[in-house]
Design an enzyme around this catalytic site. Structure first.
Site, PDB file in Angstrom:
ATOM      1  N   GLU A 257     -31.268  35.578 113.409  1.00  0.00           N
ATOM      2  CA  GLU A 257     -31.123  34.693 114.574  1.00  0.00           C
ATOM      3  C   GLU A 257     -32.503  34.508 115.170  1.00  0.00           C
ATOM      4  O   GLU A 257     -33.116  35.481 115.628  1.00  0.00           O
ATOM      5  CB  GLU A 257     -30.168  35.311 115.590  1.00  0.00           C
ATOM      6  CG  GLU A 257     -28.729  35.374 115.117  1.00  0.00           C
ATOM      7  CD  GLU A 257     -28.106  34.014 114.901  1.00  0.00           C
ATOM      8  OE1 GLU A 257     -28.686  32.992 115.324  1.00  0.00           O
ATOM      9  OE2 GLU A 257     -27.025  33.960 114.288  1.00  0.00           O
ATOM     10  N   CYS A 291     -33.689  32.707 123.838  1.00  0.00           N
ATOM     11  CA  CYS A 291     -33.768  31.818 122.670  1.00  0.00           C
ATOM     12  C   CYS A 291     -33.106  30.480 122.958  1.00  0.00           C
ATOM     13  O   CYS A 291     -33.485  29.456 122.397  1.00  0.00           O
ATOM     14  CB  CYS A 291     -33.119  32.490 121.468  1.00  0.00           C
ATOM     15  SG  CYS A 291     -31.451  33.068 121.799  1.00  0.00           S
TER      16      CYS A 291
HETATM   17  P1  NAD Z   1     -40.611  39.072 117.247  1.00  0.00           P
HETATM   18  O1  NAD Z   1     -40.233  38.333 116.011  1.00  0.00           O
HETATM   19  O2  NAD Z   1     -42.033  39.241 117.578  1.00  0.00           O
HETATM   20  O3  NAD Z   1     -40.002  40.542 117.190  1.00  0.00           O
HETATM   21  C1  NAD Z   1     -38.639  40.758 116.907  1.00  0.00           C
HETATM   22  C2  NAD Z   1     -38.504  42.115 116.253  1.00  0.00           C
HETATM   23  O4  NAD Z   1     -39.163  42.069 114.998  1.00  0.00           O
HETATM   24  C3  NAD Z   1     -39.168  43.243 117.045  1.00  0.00           C
HETATM   25  O5  NAD Z   1     -38.369  44.389 116.946  1.00  0.00           O
HETATM   26  C4  NAD Z   1     -40.478  43.435 116.308  1.00  0.00           C
HETATM   27  O6  NAD Z   1     -41.002  44.734 116.417  1.00  0.00           O
HETATM   28  C5  NAD Z   1     -40.025  43.179 114.883  1.00  0.00           C
HETATM   29  N1  NAD Z   1     -41.090  42.850 113.953  1.00  0.00           N
HETATM   30  C6  NAD Z   1     -42.271  42.231 114.195  1.00  0.00           C
HETATM   31  N2  NAD Z   1     -42.979  42.133 113.048  1.00  0.00           N
HETATM   32  C7  NAD Z   1     -42.215  42.686 112.068  1.00  0.00           C
HETATM   33  C8  NAD Z   1     -42.384  42.876 110.661  1.00  0.00           C
HETATM   34  N3  NAD Z   1     -43.491  42.470 110.028  1.00  0.00           N
HETATM   35  N4  NAD Z   1     -41.384  43.465 109.974  1.00  0.00           N
HETATM   36  C9  NAD Z   1     -40.273  43.875 110.592  1.00  0.00           C
HETATM   37  N5  NAD Z   1     -40.048  43.735 111.919  1.00  0.00           N
HETATM   38  C10 NAD Z   1     -41.016  43.143 112.637  1.00  0.00           C
HETATM   39  O7  NAD Z   1     -39.785  38.366 118.405  1.00  0.00           O
HETATM   40  P2  NAD Z   1     -39.751  38.776 119.944  1.00  0.00           P
HETATM   41  O8  NAD Z   1     -41.049  38.350 120.541  1.00  0.00           O
HETATM   42  O9  NAD Z   1     -39.311  40.177 120.116  1.00  0.00           O
HETATM   43  O10 NAD Z   1     -38.560  37.861 120.486  1.00  0.00           O
HETATM   44  C11 NAD Z   1     -38.755  36.550 120.854  1.00  0.00           C
HETATM   45  C12 NAD Z   1     -38.271  35.606 119.790  1.00  0.00           C
HETATM   46  O11 NAD Z   1     -36.944  35.918 119.423  1.00  0.00           O
HETATM   47  C13 NAD Z   1     -38.230  34.171 120.258  1.00  0.00           C
HETATM   48  O12 NAD Z   1     -38.678  33.322 119.236  1.00  0.00           O
HETATM   49  C14 NAD Z   1     -36.751  33.931 120.516  1.00  0.00           C
HETATM   50  O13 NAD Z   1     -36.345  32.593 120.464  1.00  0.00           O
HETATM   51  C15 NAD Z   1     -36.130  34.756 119.451  1.00  0.00           C
HETATM   52  N6  NAD Z   1     -34.760  35.100 119.801  1.00  0.00           N
HETATM   53  C16 NAD Z   1     -33.725  34.535 119.105  1.00  0.00           C
HETATM   54  C17 NAD Z   1     -32.402  34.806 119.464  1.00  0.00           C
HETATM   55  C18 NAD Z   1     -31.234  34.166 118.737  1.00  0.00           C
HETATM   56  O14 NAD Z   1     -30.112  34.657 118.863  1.00  0.00           O
HETATM   57  N7  NAD Z   1     -31.423  33.094 117.984  1.00  0.00           N
HETATM   58  C19 NAD Z   1     -32.155  35.654 120.531  1.00  0.00           C
HETATM   59  C20 NAD Z   1     -33.233  36.204 121.217  1.00  0.00           C
HETATM   60  C21 NAD Z   1     -34.535  35.937 120.838  1.00  0.00           C
END
Ligand code: NAD
Length: 491
Positions: A257, A291
């Site tokens: 997501e 999001c």
């Molecule tokens: P992010 O992608 O930076 O991080 C999300 C998770 O991924 C964190 O736990 C982070 O530590 C982990 N991560 C980062 N790099 C990684 C890697 N190389 N391998 C594995 N895990 C890794 O996102 P964020 O800044 O935490 O959240 C914001 C984003 O999430 C926005 O783009 C938002 O739109 C999206 N979001 C989507 C939904 C949905 O349901 N569609 C809901 C909430 C947030």
């Protein structure tokens, strides 16, 4: 465990196999309102992740084969403990996540229902009986997968973490959770406290926290380890693509997501007061760090002045500042990197001719609620998810133009349409390239039992209700022959 509201929690270590294990290193977890140290968090290594996966694997046979009502009761117990400690979660979400008091109350209230709806999933139909050309008894039936890695974001650490794993546990999987480095307590170790108190057996649920520096290696292990059977990811499109690609290479299931660039369309026959109020919530709730936040307001040109004056007069009342003051509905962005990114989007738009109708100022980790007009597609803000308290307002003349402006994005999470003519609005909602569309409401909506998810670059898979079964189970075809199958006589 929280000492008291707003102060730091006692961090007991990583939660692996029902025990709290300190990690060799820690990283600093800051309160984004003032950058004060909130907690020192274990910075797990790949070896820690492997131990957590091994614990989850060992716990899987007993957890998956027990009577399903035991798992349902366990999930109900988690909901009960969660509800008892709601105030602790709210305080953590404010101090660690930089959320307004009201957002913490809402989120704390929601999470119990995520676990209750997952408990209900235990009693659902898990398959179908199929007709057979050969007189067999044939079924399509679902089985748990094994170890599921859950990687969650910081913006709604309670809802998005619980949504990522509750259904997985309900259907018999075991879990290794890696929360965001920005909310490792509220989105991770806090859940370990709750599930420990609820008596979930050792190894069924494990939490591994790590820093941004360690997440590449730890994240790869959580995806590539052969004992991990599926990944449940919520976060940015960039990281989600990386994870989905790795899952593809290893032929593992992935529910991802991701980001959004969501529009709200206001037609000339809309209830403008209600639409302006909804737009204010959709654009600025949690500083636009949702999001589903309303990122583009598409307004029919005939009502532009009327709508904009109602919207701006509401938006300018929102106060920005430290979340310890409940009047500050707009708190900080989660970290300085995000604040600088959002400010850069505003600056790029203004340099290319956008007009600032409201806000525009930024300091420390704060960005004021900002409304931009005179925006065009040469500006980064037209394409990039701002994930901040910034909304662009754009006029349109015809319905076709509104639909085209809505769909002019790589993302496809939610859409919203306002009109007193419900049939007209529903017809437009059906033309939006989004996984979710709402008539006469703003974009931010979720309920635990609905199929939540996006199209295009907003993700693959659905969370919620029976739709979670596709993410967290294997569908198998099983037959029982009763002598009806004929073979060529030569055999
Ligand atoms: P992010 O992608 O930076 O991080 C999300 C998770 O991924 C964190 O736990 C982070 O530590 C982990 N991560 C980062 N790099 C990684 C890697 N190389 N391998 C594995 N895990 C890794 O996102 P964020 O800044 O935490 O959240 C914001 C984003 O999430 C926005 O783009 C938002 O739109 C999206 N979001 C989507 C939904 C949905 O349901 N569609 C809901 C909430 C947030």
């Amino acid at each position: 465990m929280l000492d008291n509201a707003q102060t730091s929690p006692t961090i007991r270590g990583l939660y692996i196999n029902g025990s709290w294990t300190p990690a060799a290193r820690t990283f600093d977890d800051l309160n984004p309102s003032d950058n004060a140290l909130y907690a020192r968090i274990p910075d797990a290594t790949v070896e820690d992740a492997r131990r957590a996966i091994a614990a989850a694997k060992a716990a899987f046979p007993a957890w998956s084969t027990q009577p399903f009502h035991h798992r349902a009761h366990a999930l109900l117990k988690i909901a009960e403990v969660w509800d008892r400690r709601k105030a602790d979660f709210g305080a953590a979400a404010m101090a660690e996540g930089g959320g307004w008091f009201g957002k913490g109350v809402f989120e704390a209230g929601y999470v119990g229902e995520v676990f209750r709806s997952a408990a209900a999933l235990c009693y659902q139909n898990i398959g179908e009986v199929l007709p057979s050309e050969h007189g067999k008894l044939m079924m399509a039936t679902r089985y748990p997968l094994g170890v599921v890695s859950v990687i969650s974001p910081w913006n709604m650490p309670g809802i998005l973490t619980s949504r990522g794993f509750a259904a997985a546990l309900a259907v018999g999987n075991t879990v290794v959770l890696k929360p965001s480095e920005d909310t490792p307590y509220a989105g991770g170790l806090y859940f370990a406290e709750i599930l420990e108190e609820a008596g979930i057996p050792p190894g069924v649920f494990n939490v591994v926290t790590c820093s941004r520096e360690s997440v590449g290696a730890v994240g790869d292990e959580l995806v590539e380890n052969p004992d991990v059977k599926a990944v449940s990811f919520t976060g940015s499109t960039a990281v989600g693509r990386h994870i989905a690609a790795k899952c593809g290479a290893h032929l593992k299931k992935a529910c991802v997501e991701l980001g959004g660039k969501d529009s709200m369309i206001v037609l000339e026959d809309a209830d403008l007061d209600a639409a302006a109020r909804a737009a204010n919530f959709g654009s600025f709730m949690h500083q636009g760090q949702v999001c589903m936040s309303t990122e583009k307001l598409l307004i029919q040109d005939t009502i532009w002045d009327d709508f904009m004056s109602r919207f701006l007069s509401r938006a300018k009342k929102l106060k920005t500042g430290h979340t310890k003051d409940k009047d500050n509905v707009i708190g900080p962005l989660v970290n300085n990197r995000q604040a600088l990114r959002v400010k850069a989007l505003i600056d790029d738009a203004v340099a290319k001719g956008a007009r600032v109708e409201l806000g525009g100022k930024a300091w420390d980790n704060f960005v004021e609620p900002t409304v931009l007009t005179n925006v065009n597609s040469s500006m980064d803000i037209w394409h990039d998810e701002s994930f901040g308290p910034v909304v662009v307002a754009v006029p349109f003349h015809t319905e076709d133009e509104a639909v085209a402006l809505n769909n002019d994005t790589e993302y496809g999470l939610t859409g919203a349409v306002w009109s007193r003519d419900e049939a007209r609005a529903l017809a437009i909602a059906q033309r939006l390239e989004t996984g979710i569309a709402h008539v006469n409401c703003q974009n931010i909506n979720d309920e635990p039992h609905v199929p939540f998810g996006g199209t295009k670059a907003s993700g693959v898979g659905r969370y919620g209700g029976r739709w979670s079964l596709d993410a967290f189970t294997e569908l198998r075809w099983i037959t029982l022959d009763r002598g009806g199958r004929h073979f060529p006589p030569v055999f």
